[in-house]
Enzyme design. Sequence first.
Site, short mmCIF file in Angstrom:
data_model
loop_
_atom_site.label_atom_id
_atom_site.label_comp_id
_atom_site.label_asym_id
_atom_site.label_seq_id
_atom_site.Cartn_x
_atom_site.Cartn_y
_atom_site.Cartn_z
N GLU A 67 -9.09 -5.19 -4.79
CA GLU A 67 -8.48 -4.14 -3.97
C GLU A 67 -9.51 -3.23 -3.30
O GLU A 67 -9.42 -2.93 -2.11
CB GLU A 67 -7.57 -3.25 -4.84
CG GLU A 67 -6.28 -3.87 -5.28
CD GLU A 67 -5.22 -3.91 -4.20
OE1 GLU A 67 -5.48 -3.42 -3.07
OE2 GLU A 67 -4.12 -4.42 -4.47
N HIS A 74 -7.73 -5.55 -0.49
CA HIS A 74 -6.48 -4.85 -0.17
C HIS A 74 -5.83 -5.43 1.08
O HIS A 74 -6.48 -5.67 2.09
CB HIS A 74 -6.79 -3.37 0.04
CG HIS A 74 -5.60 -2.50 0.19
ND1 HIS A 74 -4.70 -2.29 -0.83
CD2 HIS A 74 -5.14 -1.76 1.24
CE1 HIS A 74 -3.76 -1.46 -0.42
NE2 HIS A 74 -4.00 -1.13 0.83
N SER A 85 0.84 -1.19 0.00
CA SER A 85 0.00 0.00 0.00
C SER A 85 0.88 1.25 0.00
O SER A 85 1.68 1.43 -0.92
CB SER A 85 -0.96 -0.03 1.19
OG SER A 85 -1.98 0.92 1.04
#
Length: 522
Positions: A343, A432, A203
Amino acid sequence: MLVDMTANDVNVVTSQGVVAGVRGKRTRAGSVSWRGIPFAAPPVAQRRFGAPEPAANWPGVRAADRYGKAEIQRREFTAVAPGKFWPMGEDCLTLNVFAPQRRSSSPRPVMLFIHGGAYLLGTAATPLYDGSLLARDGDVIVVTAQYRFGAFGYLDFSAYSTPERTFTSNNGLRDQVAALEWVRDNIAAFGGDPTNVTVFGESAGGSAVTALLTAPAAEGLFARAISESPALGLVVDAEEAAVFADEFLRLLADPDRKSRTMERTEDPISPEKAQQLLTQASGREIHEASERLSRFAVRAGADAFIPFGPVIDGDYLPKRPVHAALAGQTHRVPLIIGTNKDEANLFAKMMSVLPGADEALLGVKDPEQRAALIAVYNDGHPRANIRMAGDAIFWGAMMPFAEGHMQHSPTFVYRYDYDPKVLRWVGLGATHATELFAVFGAFRMALGVGLAAGEWRNTARITRQVQRHWSVFARTGTPEKQWPQYDDASRSVMVLDVPPHVERNPQSVRREAWHKLHQLVG
């Protein structure tokens, strides 16, 4: 002079002094860890908002059995167990080393991890980032580092410097470089190979990896890179950075201020006044002003909807990473880069922070470009807006970065598709950060064992698969042989799933649309 200790004894001599580690027990048996080692001086008082400086030496043996403090943030983001929160403070520049306990006849590859959190939150003490199992099962040395973020790490006050006190830009990025320099100078004592370092992150940490691939100061400090789910839009142009710094100072002086414009019409703040405000404010006051600045960025319609991130200052970070990649200006090292299949689901379902189509394409000024991108997703899919918003944040800029980097260095692209039943049941899928459970082996830890319910065998398989690719890449510069290199001819993407498979040129129309956009605005 440091001693190359491939046996990984518990007491290790570093350039600052001796640290005493801890042998792993139960699930972590077969590993050794050293936690909370300072890699830079505390960034407090006159060092606040400045470049990291060398850590001081210590006498005797320092117990390295506890993580260092988290950077100041909202307390709930420091949770490490139900009802347990990690201590916070500005004195946070520490790192942690994890190693296999068994002897090795040669130095091991090193993997330095940078945590995510949108440059707003996070801590290396998060149980998910425990490097013990990756180190033990991958036969590598794992390092995790804490860095400054938010206003402490990513507001640029350099315009307010004076001969008596210097502020620097990109202090969070500078912290990551300082951690890499510490690894270069010290990791041999832990049995690691300082010439074979892989920097990896997820990330915002994955975005930091792409920034390090661009920053001149980082060149030569790592031999390979892995970028997991990078959000390449988390950068701030110099012009907006100047506005954010000015607005932040005004918010420190007047917490009730409610500005709604990026235009500056007030008299400039003098360097003397700025230094007074930045010195006298407490860490908590700086954090509270940071939260007000985040709300200001949204109200004012800033291109950088999060006002904290690496600043394109033309010096420490010369260009946006995606533009540098397309121009062939990233460091010449092998790269693994990829995203997860779903995601955006985490943000849309659990956090309710996913931007809509208009907000996701905020940086796309040209009406024809916006219309072209929207048309690509106008395929009747019930979650088209979520897919587009997710791609705008992650995949849409990641693929042009890979396309640029592959022109000069081996590049390997993945998509993580594995979604255990629990995640499917709650509608998250392979969302994610879920690949981190495989990377760090967390399906076998208390944190992730619930996700493995009914999927014990498959979670073991995906963990072995991902850890094997990551550690073999760290050792050799290529993943396992079934993962082909990404190139113009095939554009092969490794799908990490049970079982894994390779797809050639997936989502080509979407990929070409995003690539064209970033070429036009680069």
